[in-house]
Each structure stands twice: as C-alpha cells, then as structure tokens.
Design a protein around this motif. Structure first.
Motif, PDB file in Angstrom:
ATOM      1  N   THR A  15       1.036  -1.309   0.061  1.00 60.28           N
ATOM      2  CA  THR A  15       0.229  -0.099  -0.098  1.00 60.28           C
ATOM      3  C   THR A  15       0.859   1.656  -0.010  1.00 60.28           C
ATOM      4  N   LEU A  16       1.608   1.345   0.697  1.00 61.77           N
ATOM      5  CA  LEU A  16       2.757   2.204   0.627  1.00 61.77           C
ATOM      6  C   LEU A  16       3.762   2.666  -0.262  1.00 61.77           C
ATOM      7  N   TYR A  17       3.762   1.191  -0.893  1.00 55.55           N
ATOM      8  CA  TYR A  17       4.723   1.687  -2.482  1.00 55.55           C
ATOM      9  C   TYR A  17       4.171   1.892  -3.118  1.00 55.55           C
ATOM     10  N   LEU A  18       2.990   1.321  -2.967  1.00 50.39           N
ATOM     11  CA  LEU A  18       1.733   2.251  -4.708  1.00 50.39           C
ATOM     12  C   LEU A  18       1.420   3.864  -4.208  1.00 50.39           C
ATOM     13  N   SER A  19       1.686   4.071  -3.291  1.00 53.23           N
ATOM     14  CA  SER A  19       0.666   5.471  -2.319  1.00 53.23           C
ATOM     15  C   SER A  19       1.858   6.103  -2.618  1.00 53.23           C
ATOM     16  N   CYS A  20       3.118   5.652  -2.537  1.00 55.61           N
ATOM     17  CA  CYS A  20       4.052   6.477  -3.146  1.00 55.61           C
ATOM     18  C   CYS A  20       4.953   6.779  -4.397  1.00 55.61           C
ATOM     19  N   GLY A  21       3.323   5.944  -5.368  1.00 56.57           N
ATOM     20  CA  GLY A  21       4.084   6.350  -6.827  1.00 56.57           C
ATOM     21  C   GLY A  21       5.885   5.451  -7.546  1.00 56.57           C
ATOM     22  N   LEU A  62      -3.958  -3.846  -8.309  1.00 58.88           N
ATOM     23  CA  LEU A  62      -3.603  -3.931  -6.982  1.00 58.88           C
ATOM     24  C   LEU A  62      -3.893  -2.366  -6.440  1.00 58.88           C
ATOM     25  N   GLN A  63      -4.314  -1.700  -7.189  1.00 57.43           N
ATOM     26  CA  GLN A  63      -4.348  -0.272  -6.231  1.00 57.43           C
ATOM     27  C   GLN A  63      -5.861  -0.134  -5.913  1.00 57.43           C
TER      28      GLN A  63
END
Length: 75
Positions: A15-21, A62-63
């Motif tokens: 979640t963190l990785y994806l939210s950080c682009g 995933l997002q």
C-alpha cells in the motif's frame, strides 16, 4: 490474513509503495526504513505472490483492490 499468520507487513508495504508512486526512496522514508530494506521487502512481495510491480496493469488492479478493501473496511 497472510500477514497475521506469518507476522509480515506485505499489505502495508504494498500500500505504501503504491501510494508513493512506486518510489522506493519515498516509501522507505515514510516507513522509517533504509531504502535497501524497502527494496528487499518489495522484492520479496513480488517473489512470494508472483507479482510484477513494473507492470502498470498489475499495479492498477492492486490499487483498485486495495481501495475496495479500504472502502469495505476489511484491511
């Protein structure tokens, strides 16, 4: 969930990785870990669940899934 059973934080890391682009350095900073640690976590996640986070369609799916979990308060 998998994380609970195996004492991991794959969902949180993803979640963190994806939210950080997909920016390892930014995700590591927000997680309070070294960038190499975050790189290792993401690499393990990809291997463990046969994911290719370099694929835009995979990341979108995933997002979307994570957003649905958030809305349903399952996560």
């Amino acid at each position: 969930s998998y994380d609970r059973q195996h004492h991991t934080e794959y969902l949180k890391d993803l979640t963190l990785y994806l939210s950080c682009g997909k920016n390892i350095k930014k995700a590591a900073k927000q997680a309070g870990v070294h960038k190499n640690s975050m790189y290792y976590r993401i690499s393990r996640l990809e291997d463990k669940f046969s994911l290719s986070l370099g694929d835009d369609d995979t990341c979108f799916a995933l997002q979307l899934s994570l957003k649905i979990l958030e809305i349903l308060s399952i996560s």
